[in-house]
Design a protein around this motif. Structure first.
Motif, PDB file in Angstrom:
ATOM      1  N   HIS A 191      69.016  79.238  83.325  1.00 55.74           N
ATOM      2  CA  HIS A 191      70.181  78.365  83.452  1.00 55.74           C
ATOM      3  C   HIS A 191      70.522  77.635  82.173  1.00 55.74           C
ATOM      4  O   HIS A 191      71.501  76.892  82.138  1.00 55.74           O
ATOM      5  CB  HIS A 191      69.965  77.353  84.581  1.00 55.74           C
ATOM      6  CG  HIS A 191      70.122  77.965  85.931  1.00 55.74           C
ATOM      7  ND1 HIS A 191      71.240  78.672  86.276  1.00 55.74           N
ATOM      8  CD2 HIS A 191      69.300  78.004  86.999  1.00 55.74           C
ATOM      9  CE1 HIS A 191      71.105  79.120  87.516  1.00 55.74           C
ATOM     10  NE2 HIS A 191      69.935  78.735  87.968  1.00 55.74           N
ATOM     11  N   GLU A 192      69.718  77.794  81.143  1.00 52.43           N
ATOM     12  CA  GLU A 192      70.075  77.136  79.885  1.00 52.43           C
ATOM     13  C   GLU A 192      71.229  77.907  79.265  1.00 52.43           C
ATOM     14  O   GLU A 192      71.160  79.118  79.106  1.00 52.43           O
ATOM     15  CB  GLU A 192      68.879  77.114  78.928  1.00 52.43           C
ATOM     16  CG  GLU A 192      67.723  76.277  79.430  1.00 52.43           C
ATOM     17  CD  GLU A 192      68.113  74.831  79.726  1.00 52.43           C
ATOM     18  OE1 GLU A 192      68.987  74.297  79.017  1.00 52.43           O
ATOM     19  OE2 GLU A 192      67.569  74.267  80.684  1.00 52.43           O
ATOM     20  N   PRO A 193      72.301  77.210  78.906  1.00 56.65           N
ATOM     21  CA  PRO A 193      73.525  77.924  78.526  1.00 56.65           C
ATOM     22  C   PRO A 193      73.399  78.778  77.268  1.00 56.65           C
ATOM     23  O   PRO A 193      74.141  79.720  77.102  1.00 56.65           O
ATOM     24  CB  PRO A 193      74.542  76.799  78.324  1.00 56.65           C
ATOM     25  CG  PRO A 193      73.778  75.535  78.283  1.00 56.65           C
ATOM     26  CD  PRO A 193      72.488  75.768  78.995  1.00 56.65           C
ATOM     27  N   THR A 227      66.077  72.954  65.427  1.00 57.60           N
ATOM     28  CA  THR A 227      67.407  72.451  65.801  1.00 57.60           C
ATOM     29  C   THR A 227      67.490  72.262  67.313  1.00 57.60           C
ATOM     30  O   THR A 227      67.868  71.210  67.811  1.00 57.60           O
ATOM     31  CB  THR A 227      68.492  73.463  65.358  1.00 57.60           C
ATOM     32  OG1 THR A 227      68.421  73.615  63.947  1.00 57.60           O
ATOM     33  CG2 THR A 227      69.885  72.993  65.739  1.00 57.60           C
ATOM     34  N   ARG A 228      67.096  73.310  68.030  1.00 61.00           N
ATOM     35  CA  ARG A 228      67.236  73.294  69.491  1.00 61.00           C
ATOM     36  C   ARG A 228      66.338  72.226  70.117  1.00 61.00           C
ATOM     37  O   ARG A 228      66.731  71.541  71.063  1.00 61.00           O
ATOM     38  CB  ARG A 228      66.893  74.688  70.040  1.00 61.00           C
ATOM     39  CG  ARG A 228      67.179  74.890  71.503  1.00 61.00           C
ATOM     40  CD  ARG A 228      68.651  74.727  71.793  1.00 61.00           C
ATOM     41  NE  ARG A 228      68.952  74.928  73.206  1.00 61.00           N
ATOM     42  CZ  ARG A 228      68.768  74.014  74.161  1.00 61.00           C
ATOM     43  NH1 ARG A 228      68.272  72.824  73.850  1.00 61.00           N
ATOM     44  NH2 ARG A 228      69.073  74.279  75.415  1.00 61.00           N
ATOM     45  N   VAL A 262      63.338  60.796  77.039  1.00 64.15           N
ATOM     46  CA  VAL A 262      63.709  59.409  77.321  1.00 64.15           C
ATOM     47  C   VAL A 262      64.506  59.264  78.617  1.00 64.15           C
ATOM     48  O   VAL A 262      64.355  58.288  79.335  1.00 64.15           O
ATOM     49  CB  VAL A 262      64.537  58.828  76.135  1.00 64.15           C
ATOM     50  CG1 VAL A 262      64.911  57.384  76.401  1.00 64.15           C
ATOM     51  CG2 VAL A 262      63.752  58.930  74.847  1.00 64.15           C
ATOM     52  N   VAL A 263      65.350  60.262  78.916  1.00 64.39           N
ATOM     53  CA  VAL A 263      66.292  60.089  80.026  1.00 64.39           C
ATOM     54  C   VAL A 263      65.767  60.686  81.328  1.00 64.39           C
ATOM     55  O   VAL A 263      65.787  60.038  82.371  1.00 64.39           O
ATOM     56  CB  VAL A 263      67.656  60.717  79.676  1.00 64.39           C
ATOM     57  CG1 VAL A 263      68.632  60.465  80.808  1.00 64.39           C
ATOM     58  CG2 VAL A 263      68.186  60.142  78.376  1.00 64.39           C
ATOM     59  N   ALA A 264      65.292  61.926  81.251  1.00 66.86           N
ATOM     60  CA  ALA A 264      64.906  62.629  82.486  1.00 66.86           C
ATOM     61  C   ALA A 264      63.741  61.912  83.160  1.00 66.86           C
ATOM     62  O   ALA A 264      62.873  61.372  82.486  1.00 66.86           O
ATOM     63  CB  ALA A 264      64.526  64.065  82.148  1.00 66.86           C
ATOM     64  N   ARG A 309      65.191  69.476  68.621  1.00 64.57           N
ATOM     65  CA  ARG A 309      65.682  68.146  68.252  1.00 64.57           C
ATOM     66  C   ARG A 309      66.819  67.716  69.184  1.00 64.57           C
ATOM     67  O   ARG A 309      66.909  66.565  69.570  1.00 64.57           O
ATOM     68  CB  ARG A 309      66.163  68.149  66.796  1.00 64.57           C
ATOM     69  CG  ARG A 309      65.056  67.962  65.777  1.00 64.57           C
ATOM     70  CD  ARG A 309      65.528  68.414  64.398  1.00 64.57           C
ATOM     71  NE  ARG A 309      66.853  67.888  64.092  1.00 64.57           N
ATOM     72  CZ  ARG A 309      67.083  66.790  63.373  1.00 64.57           C
ATOM     73  NH1 ARG A 309      66.080  66.126  62.872  1.00 64.57           N
ATOM     74  NH2 ARG A 309      68.306  66.382  63.136  1.00 64.57           N
ATOM     75  N   HIS A 310      67.687  68.695  69.512  1.00 68.61           N
ATOM     76  CA  HIS A 310      68.794  68.361  70.408  1.00 68.61           C
ATOM     77  C   HIS A 310      68.279  68.016  71.806  1.00 68.61           C
ATOM     78  O   HIS A 310      68.814  67.141  72.472  1.00 68.61           O
ATOM     79  CB  HIS A 310      69.781  69.520  70.513  1.00 68.61           C
ATOM     80  CG  HIS A 310      70.469  69.829  69.220  1.00 68.61           C
ATOM     81  ND1 HIS A 310      71.345  70.864  69.080  1.00 68.61           N
ATOM     82  CD2 HIS A 310      70.401  69.254  68.000  1.00 68.61           C
ATOM     83  CE1 HIS A 310      71.788  70.910  67.831  1.00 68.61           C
ATOM     84  NE2 HIS A 310      71.224  69.943  67.168  1.00 68.61           N
ATOM     85  N   ALA A 311      67.253  68.736  72.241  1.00 69.55           N
ATOM     86  CA  ALA A 311      66.799  68.588  73.633  1.00 69.55           C
ATOM     87  C   ALA A 311      65.892  67.376  73.816  1.00 69.55           C
ATOM     88  O   ALA A 311      65.808  66.827  74.912  1.00 69.55           O
ATOM     89  CB  ALA A 311      66.071  69.864  74.070  1.00 69.55           C
ATOM     90  N   GLY A 348      62.091  73.182  83.963  1.00 70.05           N
ATOM     91  CA  GLY A 348      62.656  71.857  83.703  1.00 70.05           C
ATOM     92  C   GLY A 348      62.908  71.580  82.235  1.00 70.05           C
ATOM     93  O   GLY A 348      62.583  72.387  81.352  1.00 70.05           O
ATOM     94  N   GLY A 349      63.505  70.416  81.987  1.00 68.66           N
ATOM     95  CA  GLY A 349      63.867  70.035  80.626  1.00 68.66           C
ATOM     96  C   GLY A 349      62.650  69.848  79.747  1.00 68.66           C
ATOM     97  O   GLY A 349      62.591  70.329  78.607  1.00 68.66           O
ATOM     98  N   PRO A 403      65.672  64.013  73.003  1.00 66.33           N
ATOM     99  CA  PRO A 403      66.010  62.683  73.537  1.00 66.33           C
ATOM    100  C   PRO A 403      66.241  62.692  75.052  1.00 66.33           C
ATOM    101  O   PRO A 403      65.726  61.831  75.760  1.00 66.33           O
ATOM    102  CB  PRO A 403      67.306  62.313  72.785  1.00 66.33           C
ATOM    103  CG  PRO A 403      67.256  63.105  71.533  1.00 66.33           C
ATOM    104  CD  PRO A 403      66.580  64.392  71.907  1.00 66.33           C
ATOM    105  N   GLN A 404      66.964  63.693  75.546  1.00 73.09           N
ATOM    106  CA  GLN A 404      67.236  63.733  76.985  1.00 73.09           C
ATOM    107  C   GLN A 404      65.950  64.022  77.757  1.00 73.09           C
ATOM    108  O   GLN A 404      65.689  63.406  78.791  1.00 73.09           O
ATOM    109  CB  GLN A 404      68.302  64.812  77.278  1.00 73.09           C
ATOM    110  CG  GLN A 404      68.916  64.739  78.668  1.00 73.09           C
ATOM    111  CD  GLN A 404      69.996  63.666  78.807  1.00 73.09           C
ATOM    112  OE1 GLN A 404      70.394  63.041  77.823  1.00 73.09           O
ATOM    113  NE2 GLN A 404      70.446  63.410  80.027  1.00 73.09           N
TER     114      GLN A 404
END
Lengths: 154, 729
Positions: free
Chosen positions: A30-32, A140-141, A151-153, A143-145, A83-84, A147-148
């Motif tokens: 499901h990862e785009p 790159t990938r 910290v968020v999930a 680093r983008h992933a 999961g993330g 924080p969410q």
């Protein structure tokens, strides 16, 4: 002469890496963005492994399989996690696996210099260039992933 | 839809290119042009022809007022007046004074997006109670959203629980206000929109080649050019620009025309050379064309040496693509490729336009960059008649990108450049750390993915209907239906997406709100309010401003973060944000736009004119302090980073990107879907239409398009017309 050991090490690592890219692709359907890039990089790794095969054959006659050092091969990737955070850990493992290939390439390049083998040098340098981009992409990938995922999930 | 020539009863207006003196004059900056004697024709020679479309039974005499506006159906920026009678829209008329359309309009403009019949518009907010949507007042609706927002923002990482998804109907002021709310108020990078679906590749290619977004050319280049190349672009869909091209073709000294399109497009019938390349092979064709230019010594060597980086590597790569090889890959005769190369190599002023055939295909960004390369090799930029149009699909596409509502920081700033982040922090008077700049703004599909995973808990969708418009509708629907997700939908109608919302906000539509729109050639147009929105519907800007006020976003001195209160003050705030950036709006005011034609950016107060073309004299926006991006690997999207970028010392030179053709990693045409959704057991075609990084998903897209076009379907694979489904209504 142990060059063939190292070539086999790299060959196995690249084969494992190709399979790992495919597994990540399958494990995170499901990862785009995973599908296209992972498939592309898997093909790249498989091609790299193929380029090495003639050199393994070239140096094997001087190398006894019995002399292979213990624990030469260490599995670095053992399947995907959901999961993330799982994706982040999977990419993290992959990063280590690519680093393994990258440093093996660098060592073989040194060996090729010692063996005066320009052909081998050319091949591992090409591999090294592609691996550098793979590392950049993973970094790159991730680093983008991060924080969410961190910290968020919940 | 009838053919436009027929629409106008054969009222074609053929014209020829201006003479050499006029062309020289057109190349001068605006303020020098003002000093020229009047006998030198300064305007475009394209004749004015005012098109009027009125409701049946209505004549021009019946119209109470004509109110200035712009087309809401496409991105060309056709200026028009809305005819109003008794408080209702009764027709449209092209604006003769406008530089873009000279009075012409597309018949489709008569039916702007908000003019559907009475009774179907949303007129009151709605809120979900016991599973059903019930009407409520604005206070109830907004307080509910604000309460939920504050709950989510409370615990650490609260910023990541809110996301915004916008659409093509929002005006510049609305996009900018939303960008500030998201990036400085909530401090989330999760803002994107459907505008990116058509635009991601265009923006990525412009940034990769020239350092910054923004079309280099101007529509007036069609007046001056002697060749037109349409790369995967059925230009006939952009009616008015296409008419301009047809008028040139019918006049004296017509431009040659090349069309590259795998479809049986309308442009293919008009073109002198039509290259129906096999889907997904654009790179091979482009490399062959560049090969021919270089081999035939058709390159402007001085321009390349002075103004570009990467020529040696480009030569090395394209050397392997003689027309014969490309002909095999692309399934077109080599002679056709040679013919096209002959036109491209011998013309003096070339206009190129690109759209889906290149953007939604294998190696999309790389292929779009090769068109930029072609213009760079021939020095065909920044002068009359020589321009590239990396076109956008949606009316709001261009300004959404500039204002930071889709994929970039506001003012076309570089998130990797600490100085750019500091500029924004100073402008908004917030801490730099409060502006999310640890990575690029989150792209649309990732936003939906986070919502699917449950880490985004509040999603605010304005002016978009992703349940209908995004591919794989059932998955999008499942995400939005989730109990965990608080969904706010702000729209004109009770769309499929709105039906799933927790709160529905009725919005004003086209002609019902003031603001500006920036078209594809950087022309900024003013929209005035022609009619009142129905019932309690409000302008999107007013909704965002109300939210900001209720959330009580403050700057670091305790003053309100958003100090503007209407469209004009929002525009002034945006001008301050754009100051000094490539998209400088500081010379544009509502007063200057009112009653006049559109004005192009960049436009500073000292010039009073917008710059008609970017990159005159071959100076590009690639300086590290200016550029919008430090660049990507075009195949994977890996970021090169600041250090590598600095080491290349671009110094205002453009980048020539060299890329080998790679067949899509998918088996094209064998009917396999991208992959199977393990839950629904359905094939997923296009989760990747908005790449995370410029090119990351394009291989997959190509495969899916090939699947669709090839019509070969495995069991259970339903061919989906992806290109159609991506176009929102």
């Amino acid at each position: 002469m142990h060059l063939a050991h190292y070539l086999r090490l790299l060959h196995r690592s690249q084969t494992a890496l190709a399979e790992a890219f495919r597994e990540i692709r399958r494990g995170h359907p499901h990862e785009p963005d995973m599908y296209g890039v992972c498939e592309r990089l898997a093909v790249q790794c498989r091609d790299q492994a193929r380029w090495l095969e003639p050199f393994v054959r070239r140096y094997e006659p001087w190398t006894s399989p019995a002399q292979e050092p213990e624990r030469l091969h260490q599995p670095l990737f053992a399947g995907t996690r959901p999961g993330g955070l799982g994706l982040l850990r999977d990419l993290h493992d992959l990063y280590l696996l690519v680093t393994e290939c990258d440093i093996a390439c660098a060592m073989i390049a040194q060996g090729a210099l010692g063996a005066r083998d320009d052909e081998l040098l050319d091949v591992v340098r090409r591999c090294g260039g592609e691996l550098a981009v793979q590392l950049l992409w993973l970094r790159t990938r991730m680093r983008h992933a991060a924080p969410q995922a961190l910290v968020v999930a919940s | 839809m009838p053919e436009p020539i027929a629409d106008h009863g054969g009222r074609r207006t053929p014209y020829g290119p201006p003479g050499g003196v006029e062309r020289l004059a057109a190349a001068l900056p605006g303020r020098l042009r003002d000093a020229l004697p009047a006998e030198i024709g300064l305007g475009s020679p394209w004749p004015v022809r005012v098109d009027t479309f009125l409701d049946e039974g209505v004549t021009e005499a019946d119209v109470d007022a004509w109110v200035q506006n712009v087309s809401a159906t496409h991105s060309s920026g056709d200026a028009l007046d809305i005819g109003v009678r008794d408080g209702r829209i009764v027709g449209v008329r092209g604006r003769a004074v406008d530089r873009v359309n000279h009075g012409r309009i597309d018949p489709r403009d008569r039916h702007g997006p908000s003019t559907a019949g009475d009774g179907v518009r949303l007129t009151r907010p709605m809120i979900r109670q016991e599973g059903r949507l019930a009407e409520c007042d604005w206070d109830t609706a907004m307080d509910t959203i604000v309460r939920r927002s504050k709950e989510l923002l409370g615990p650490p990482g609260g910023w990541g629980r809110l996301g915004f998804y916008t659409g093509g109907r929002l005006l510049l002021e609305e996009h900018y206000t939303l960008a500030v709310i998201a990036k400085a108020g909530i401090a989330t990078p999760h803002v994107d929109g459907s505008t990116r679906v058509g635009d991601a590749t265009a923006a990525a290619a412009l940034k990769a080649s020239f350092g910054a977004d923004g079309q280099p050319g101007s529509y007036t280049d069609v007046d001056h050019c002697d060749a037109i190349a349409l790369w995967g672009h059925d230009m006939a869909e952009s009616r008015v620009v296409w008419e301009r091209m047809l008028d040139r073709r019918l006049g004296p000294r017509p431009p040659a025309m090349i069309a590259v399109d795998s479809r049986d497009a309308q442009v293919a019938k008009e073109a002198d050379v039509h290259l129906p390349v096999r889907s997904g092979t654009n790179i091979a064709l482009m490399n062959a064309l560049l090969h021919e230019l270089i081999a035939g010594n058709r390159v402007d060597a001085a321009y390349v040496a002075r103004h570009t980086i990467g020529f040696a590597e480009l030569c090395r790569v394209v050397e392997a693509y003689p027309p014969k090889r490309a002909a095999e890959i692309c399934a077109v005769p080599a002679a056709l490729i040679e013919q096209a190369a002959e036109i491209l190599g011998s013309c003096e002023r070339l206009v190129s336009t690109l759209l889906p055939g290149f953007y939604r295909s294998n190696q999309a960004t790389a292929a779009a960059c090769q068109v930029n390369n072609l213009h760079l090799l021939r020095g065909m930029l920044g002068r009359p008649g020589a321009g590239v149009f990396q076109m956008t699909g949606r009316p709001a596409g261009q300004h959404a990108r500039e204002t930071g509502a889709s994929g970039d920081l506001p003012g076309m700033r570089n998130w990797e450049n600490p100085d750019h982040v500091r500029e924004l922090a100073e402008l908004w008077n917030v801490e730099p750390a409060a502006i999310p700049h640890w990575g690029p703004p989150t792209h649309a599909m990732q936003i939906f993915r986070y919502a699917e995973q449950g880490s985004i808990r509040l999603l605010w969708i304005s002016a978009a209907d992703p349940v209908v418009a995004l591919p794989h509708a059932d998955r999008v629907r499942r995400v939005l239906e989730s109990e965990e997700l608080f969904l706010v939908v702000q729209d004109l109608y009770l769309t499929e997406t709105a039906r799933l919302a927790d709160v529905v906000l009725p919005a004003a539509g086209w002609g019902e709100k003031p603001g500006t729109v920036t078209g594809a050639d950087r022309t900024v147009h003013l929209c005035e309010r022609a009619v009142e929105p129905p019932g309690e519907a409000r302008a999107d800007l007013d909704v965002f401003l109300d939210y900001a006020r209720r959330m009580d976003f403050r700057d670091r001195d305790g003053a309100p973060l958003i100090a503007w209160h209407d469209a004009e003050s929002a525009f002034e705030a945006w001008k301050a944000c754009s100051k000094g950036r490539p998209c400088d709006y500081t010379g544009i005011t509502y007063d200057r736009l009112r009653g006049a034609g559109g004005i192009q950016w960049p436009c500073t107060p000292s010039t009073g004119h917008g710059a008609e073309r970017l990159y005159a004299g071959g100076r590009f926006a690639t300086d590290p302090g200016v550029c919008q991006s430090f660049g990507h690997d075009l195949a994977t999207g890996a970021e090169w980073g600041a250090e590598y970028y600095h080491a290349r010392e671009p110094r205002g030179r453009a980048f020539l990107h060299a890329v080998d053709y790679e067949p899509s990693s998918e088996a094209i045409g064998d009917g396999r879907p991208l992959y199977w959704d393990p839950v629904s057991k359905q094939p997923i075609y296009s989760v990747a239409t908005v790449p995370v990084t410029p090119d990351a998903a394009t291989d997959a897209e190509a495969a899916e398009l090939a699947d669709v076009r090839g019509g070969a379907g495995a069991d259970g694979v339903v061919p989906v017309e992806v290109s159609q489904r991506l176009e929102e209504v």
